[in-house]
Design a protein around this motif. Structure first.
Motif, PDB file in Angstrom:
ATOM      1  N   ASN A 379      -5.385  -1.513  10.137  1.00  0.00           N
ATOM      2  CA  ASN A 379      -5.063  -0.778  11.359  1.00  0.00           C
ATOM      3  C   ASN A 379      -3.789  -1.308  12.018  1.00  0.00           C
ATOM      4  OD1 ASN A 379      -5.862   1.154  13.549  1.00  0.00           O
ATOM      5  ND2 ASN A 379      -5.975  -0.737  14.734  1.00  0.00           N
ATOM      6  N   GLU A 380      -3.629  -2.634  12.053  1.00  0.00           N
ATOM      7  CA  GLU A 380      -2.413  -3.214  12.636  1.00  0.00           C
ATOM      8  C   GLU A 380      -1.176  -2.803  11.840  1.00  0.00           C
ATOM      9  OE1 GLU A 380      -1.770  -4.895  15.273  1.00  0.00           O
ATOM     10  OE2 GLU A 380      -3.762  -5.330  16.044  1.00  0.00           O
ATOM     11  N   ALA A 381      -1.297  -2.746  10.514  1.00  0.00           N
ATOM     12  CA  ALA A 381      -0.166  -2.319   9.697  1.00  0.00           C
ATOM     13  C   ALA A 381       0.198  -0.867   9.982  1.00  0.00           C
ATOM     14  CB  ALA A 381      -0.498  -2.513   8.218  1.00  0.00           C
ATOM     15  N   ALA A 382      -0.825  -0.007  10.140  1.00  0.00           N
ATOM     16  CA  ALA A 382      -0.562   1.402  10.444  1.00  0.00           C
ATOM     17  C   ALA A 382       0.097   1.554  11.811  1.00  0.00           C
ATOM     18  CB  ALA A 382      -1.869   2.194  10.380  1.00  0.00           C
ATOM     19  N   LEU A 383      -0.381   0.792  12.803  1.00  0.00           N
ATOM     20  CA  LEU A 383       0.220   0.857  14.138  1.00  0.00           C
ATOM     21  C   LEU A 383       1.671   0.374  14.111  1.00  0.00           C
ATOM     22  CD1 LEU A 383      -2.735  -0.509  16.325  1.00  0.00           C
ATOM     23  CD2 LEU A 383      -2.022   1.863  16.031  1.00  0.00           C
ATOM     24  N   LEU A 384       1.919  -0.680  13.349  1.00  0.00           N
ATOM     25  CA  LEU A 384       3.278  -1.216  13.251  1.00  0.00           C
ATOM     26  C   LEU A 384       4.215  -0.200  12.606  1.00  0.00           C
ATOM     27  CD1 LEU A 384       5.153  -3.634  13.632  1.00  0.00           C
ATOM     28  CD2 LEU A 384       4.423  -4.457  11.393  1.00  0.00           C
ATOM     29  N   ALA A 385       3.748   0.463  11.539  1.00  0.00           N
ATOM     30  CA  ALA A 385       4.573   1.475  10.880  1.00  0.00           C
ATOM     31  C   ALA A 385       4.857   2.641  11.824  1.00  0.00           C
ATOM     32  CB  ALA A 385       3.868   1.968   9.612  1.00  0.00           C
ATOM     33  N   ALA A 386       3.864   3.009  12.641  1.00  0.00           N
ATOM     34  CA  ALA A 386       4.071   4.095  13.599  1.00  0.00           C
ATOM     35  C   ALA A 386       5.102   3.711  14.656  1.00  0.00           C
ATOM     36  CB  ALA A 386       2.739   4.465  14.253  1.00  0.00           C
ATOM     37  N   ARG A 387       5.052   2.456  15.134  1.00  0.00           N
ATOM     38  CA  ARG A 387       6.040   2.006  16.124  1.00  0.00           C
ATOM     39  C   ARG A 387       7.446   1.986  15.545  1.00  0.00           C
ATOM     40  NH1 ARG A 387       1.938  -1.767  17.569  1.00  0.00           N
ATOM     41  NH2 ARG A 387       2.963  -3.397  16.339  1.00  0.00           N
ATOM     42  N   GLN A 388       7.554   1.715  14.258  1.00  0.00           N
ATOM     43  CA  GLN A 388       8.864   1.660  13.617  1.00  0.00           C
ATOM     44  C   GLN A 388       9.351   3.025  13.152  1.00  0.00           C
ATOM     45  OE1 GLN A 388       8.331  -1.209  10.476  1.00  0.00           O
ATOM     46  NE2 GLN A 388       8.313  -2.964  11.874  1.00  0.00           N
ATOM     47  N   GLY A 389       8.541   4.066  13.375  1.00  0.00           N
ATOM     48  CA  GLY A 389       8.938   5.409  12.989  1.00  0.00           C
ATOM     49  C   GLY A 389       8.852   5.673  11.502  1.00  0.00           C
ATOM     50  N   LYS A 390       8.011   4.916  10.776  1.00  0.00           N
ATOM     51  CA  LYS A 390       7.871   5.103   9.338  1.00  0.00           C
ATOM     52  C   LYS A 390       6.901   6.252   9.045  1.00  0.00           C
ATOM     53  CE  LYS A 390      10.256   1.289   8.408  1.00  0.00           C
ATOM     54  NZ  LYS A 390      11.557   1.293   7.718  1.00  0.00           N
ATOM     55  N   LYS A 391       7.129   6.905   7.910  1.00  0.00           N
ATOM     56  CA  LYS A 391       6.203   7.947   7.468  1.00  0.00           C
ATOM     57  C   LYS A 391       5.128   7.394   6.551  1.00  0.00           C
ATOM     58  CE  LYS A 391       9.527  11.753   7.836  1.00  0.00           C
ATOM     59  NZ  LYS A 391      10.205  12.869   7.117  1.00  0.00           N
ATOM     60  N   LEU A 392       5.380   6.235   5.944  1.00  0.00           N
ATOM     61  CA  LEU A 392       4.429   5.576   5.056  1.00  0.00           C
ATOM     62  C   LEU A 392       4.281   4.121   5.491  1.00  0.00           C
ATOM     63  CD1 LEU A 392       5.669   6.910   1.589  1.00  0.00           C
ATOM     64  CD2 LEU A 392       3.763   7.786   2.937  1.00  0.00           C
ATOM     65  N   VAL A 393       3.109   3.569   5.226  1.00  0.00           N
ATOM     66  CA  VAL A 393       2.848   2.158   5.546  1.00  0.00           C
ATOM     67  C   VAL A 393       3.193   1.344   4.310  1.00  0.00           C
ATOM     68  CG1 VAL A 393       1.146   0.501   6.351  1.00  0.00           C
ATOM     69  CG2 VAL A 393       0.990   2.884   7.075  1.00  0.00           C
ATOM     70  N   GLY A 394       4.191   0.476   4.437  1.00  0.00           N
ATOM     71  CA  GLY A 394       4.681  -0.296   3.306  1.00  0.00           C
ATOM     72  C   GLY A 394       4.179  -1.723   3.303  1.00  0.00           C
ATOM     73  N   MET A 395       4.551  -2.445   2.246  1.00  0.00           N
ATOM     74  CA  MET A 395       4.125  -3.836   2.112  1.00  0.00           C
ATOM     75  C   MET A 395       4.706  -4.696   3.226  1.00  0.00           C
ATOM     76  SD  MET A 395       2.093  -5.302  -0.001  1.00  0.00           S
ATOM     77  CE  MET A 395       1.542  -6.936  -0.508  1.00  0.00           C
ATOM     78  N   ALA A 396       5.894  -4.354   3.697  1.00  0.00           N
ATOM     79  CA  ALA A 396       6.490  -5.136   4.785  1.00  0.00           C
ATOM     80  C   ALA A 396       5.635  -5.067   6.040  1.00  0.00           C
ATOM     81  CB  ALA A 396       7.901  -4.618   5.073  1.00  0.00           C
ATOM     82  N   GLN A 397       5.086  -3.895   6.325  1.00  0.00           N
ATOM     83  CA  GLN A 397       4.219  -3.755   7.504  1.00  0.00           C
ATOM     84  C   GLN A 397       2.922  -4.531   7.326  1.00  0.00           C
ATOM     85  OE1 GLN A 397       5.865  -0.777   6.266  1.00  0.00           O
ATOM     86  NE2 GLN A 397       7.406  -1.308   7.798  1.00  0.00           N
ATOM     87  N   PHE A 398       2.377  -4.531   6.104  1.00  0.00           N
ATOM     88  CA  PHE A 398       1.160  -5.298   5.854  1.00  0.00           C
ATOM     89  C   PHE A 398       1.422  -6.793   5.989  1.00  0.00           C
ATOM     90  CE2 PHE A 398      -0.524  -1.403   3.925  1.00  0.00           C
ATOM     91  CZ  PHE A 398      -1.833  -1.439   4.378  1.00  0.00           C
TER      92      PHE A 398
END
Length: 653
Positions: A379-398
């Motif tokens: 969930n934290e990775a998904a929230l981080l990707a959303a804050r960064q404006g990403k369309k996919l959750v990547g390894m960097a966010q995890f």
């Protein structure tokens, strides 16, 4: 779920609405009756004497007589109302003055209206009384008259249904509970061999391991009614209420048998009796006694399976744990690396993933995480990707989410000098370089000088698999890695410039060495014996008692061996770093430039290659002091303890 759920009593909101409608209707009738008596009385009320005077003056044009009520109009168009006494000469007076008049009989509603007006307050009181009585005695057991009613809820998974396919990482527990579900679906399969259905199963495990999720999965798999309740719902301040609720719960369950009752946090009501000083809680003990009788008493409750969950099995009453009540205890452990990978895959189905996401790598870096921890990580990775404006959750966010969960948020507001930042880089480079050249050490995952929480940097190593025991060579390797930061500071900056950043490194190394000597028998001088430290009891700064577990000579020998082992790790780290000082400079320079290096980048750098990044260096100003290495251990979570100073290594390093 079973069609029996259709027979569940409905919420009485419709009946309550009807009662309120009756009350409102009574109010409307009363108001209409009162206003009805004044119907047609739109004119000005005048005295009868004034009316006679106006008639004599010829100022009255017309009059309508209805009983004793007179409604009329003046010659100037003004309407009036008056009430006449029994005046026999009224008609002749009106004829004499040429007043147009009409007479109607008095309405017969006055008596009935008066009676209804008298009854309206009574009807209101009766309606309000009925409403509150129904509220106090509703089926949910709420209110003053419903204390003894069970608060168990019938679980209907019409939406968001959970099955065993949603439960991963705890295969053994799943199999044991799957057997209960199979028994409920086909009892004859077991009964023909003399088997009987288990009466109860106790789910035991640490918080967040998935005990309640397992119970929901049973509800989703078994086609039988499923009642859910918390142990705290039984206990009230009034003695006997909890026992009454237990009886009522089993009465409800008997009507729906075969069925399952799930009691969450059963330790709230199932604690051992007589354990407290001065007697136990009478209410709780009565509730427990009633629960024991209902589960396996004189009258057996056939077809009712009790499933309970707790993370404190040590406090439960022995009578509750015996076979016949809880026939089996199902341990729900923290998942191993295979289980963590499966749990991550379950939660990752709900988020759009980039192609570079590898669940196995994330599972390797999260030893000791429970199912709830892993769900939070995704969930934290998904929230981080959303804050960064990403369309996919990547390894960097995890990776960033993992650092945030384990170490805390990035400390962006810290400011330090270039000399302090340089010392931080060399400190972390020392940890990383020693880890590379220690054969028994785990592979490096990444090194960073970005501060998080109370750690101002870290070198993270990922074990290839979960480890449940450690060998002597790995312990000595971990000691050398822990000392690498301090040795690097001394080599580069000199003896007088060694900082306090290695405080938690020293704490970890000392604790590990002491365990090696006193618990694991890894000191040849002390031998394979387990020794406990002398304990002192201190009150207000003064020693008041002492318990001697070892002699003074043995205590001195333990201290000497601990010091020898720690200094051995220091010497191994110094040997590695003095022999590869050029690589130490290269690694520290790369950390100063990029701030975070992956394990692959560190290997490329040490092999003489160049680091090529599309994003380039990220110059930034960070906080004071130096960081330390973070070494996750199997069975623990890498995190910091509140007692560590600023710049301390996370616990488990």
């Amino acid at each position: 779920m079973s069609d029996r759920n259709d027979n569940k009593p409905q919420t009485p909101w419709a009946k309550n609405l009807a009662i309120w409608a009756m009350i409102v209707l009574a109010l409307i009738v009363g108001v209409s009756l009162v206003s009805g008596q004044n119907s047609g009385s739109d004119g000005t009320v005048i005295a009868y004497s004034d009316f006679i005077e106006k008639v004599d003056e010829g100022a009255v044009e017309s009059v309508e007589i209805q009983g004793q009520e007179l409604n009329g109009n003046m010659t100037n168009g003004q309407a009036f109302v008056t009430y006449a006494p029994d005046d026999p000469g009224l008609v002749s007076r009106l004829e004499e003055k040429g007043v147009t008049f009409n007479a109607q009989p008095a309405e017969g509603r006055s008596l009935m209206g008066a009676i209804l007006i008298q009854m309206v307050p009574l009807l209101l009181l009766v309606g309000i009384w009925i409403f509150f009585m129904r509220q106090m005695q509703n089926g949910a057991g709420k209110g003053a008259m419903g204390f003894g009613k069970s608060r168990a809820k019938m679980l209907t998974e019409k939406s968001g249904r959970v099955t065993f396919d949603d439960v991963a990482g705890i295969d053994e527990a799943r199999e044991e509970l799957q057997e209960i579900v199979d028994f409920l679906k086909d009892p004859s399969k077991f009964a023909r061999l003399g088997g009987r259905i288990p009466k109860g199963a106790l789910l035991v495990g640490s918080p967040g391991t998935g005990k309640t999720l397992l119970a929901r999965a049973i509800a989703g798999e078994a086609e039988v009614p499923f009642f859910s309740i918390s142990g705290s719902d039984f206990v009230e301040m009034f003695v006997g209420v909890g026992a009454s609720r237990v009886r009522d719960m089993f009465e409800q369950a008997k009507k729906s048998a075969p069925c399952i009752i799930f009691i969450d946090e059963i330790d709230a009501v199932g604690r051992s009796r007589g354990a407290g000083l001065g007697g136990g809680n009478d209410e709780r003990e009565q509730t427990l006694n009633q629960l024991l009788v209902e589960m396996d008493g004189f009258d057996a409750n056939e077809g009712i399976i009790i499933i309970a969950a707790t993370n404190r099995p040590d406090v439960l009453d022995p009578a509750l744990l015996r076979p016949g009540r809880f026939d089996r205890q199902v341990v729900v452990p923290r998942p191993d690396i295979e289980g963590r990978e499966k749990i991550l895959e379950v939660h990752m189905k709900k988020v759009p993933l980039a192609p570079d996401v590898i669940a196995r790598t994330i599972a390797r870096g999260t030893p000791g995480f429970s199912g709830a921890d892993l769900a939070n990580l995704v969930n934290e990775a998904a929230l981080l990707a959303a804050r960064q404006g990403k369309k996919l959750v990547g390894m960097a966010q995890f990776e960033e989410a993992k650092d945030k969960v384990m170490m805390g948020s990035e400390r962006k507001s810290m400011v330090m000098t270039e000399d302090e930042k340089k010392m931080t880089a060399y400190h972390e480079a020392g940890h990383a370089l020693v880890s590379i050249y220690e054969a028994a050490s785990d592979p490096i995952h990444k090194a960073t000088i970005i501060p998080r929480g109370r750690a101002l940097g870290m070198v993270m190593r990922l074990p290839e698999r979960d480890e449940y025991s450690y060998h002597r060579d790995k312990m000595h390797a971990n000691l050398a890695v822990a000392m690498g930061g301090r040795v690097a500071e001394e080599i580069i900056f000199g003896y007088d410039k060694v900082s306090s950043g290695a405080s938690s490194d020293i704490q970890y190394a000392t604790s590990l060495a002491r365990n090696m000597v006193t618990q694991w028998g890894m000191s040849d001088k002390v031998g394979p014996v387990m020794l406990t430290e002398n304990q002192q009891e201190v009150f207000l700064g003064q020693q008041i008692s002492q318990q001697k577990n070892v002699s003074e000579s043995t205590a001195q020998l333990i201290d000497a061996e601990v010091k020898r082992i720690v200094e051995g790790g220091l010497a191994r780290a110094k040997e590695v770093l003095t022999g590869h000082e050029d690589q130490l400079h290269a690694l520290a320079g790369a950390l100063l430039e990029y701030e975070t290096l992956s394990g692959d980048e560190i290997k490329i750098l040490l092999d003489g290659g160049d680091i090529n990044r599309t994003d380039g260096p990220k110059p930034r100003t960070i906080g004071p002091a130096t960081g330390a290495s973070a070494i996750p251990k199997a069975g623990t979570r890498a995190g910091r303890s509140d007692g560590e100073p600023d710049g301390a290594v996370p616990e488990g390093a």
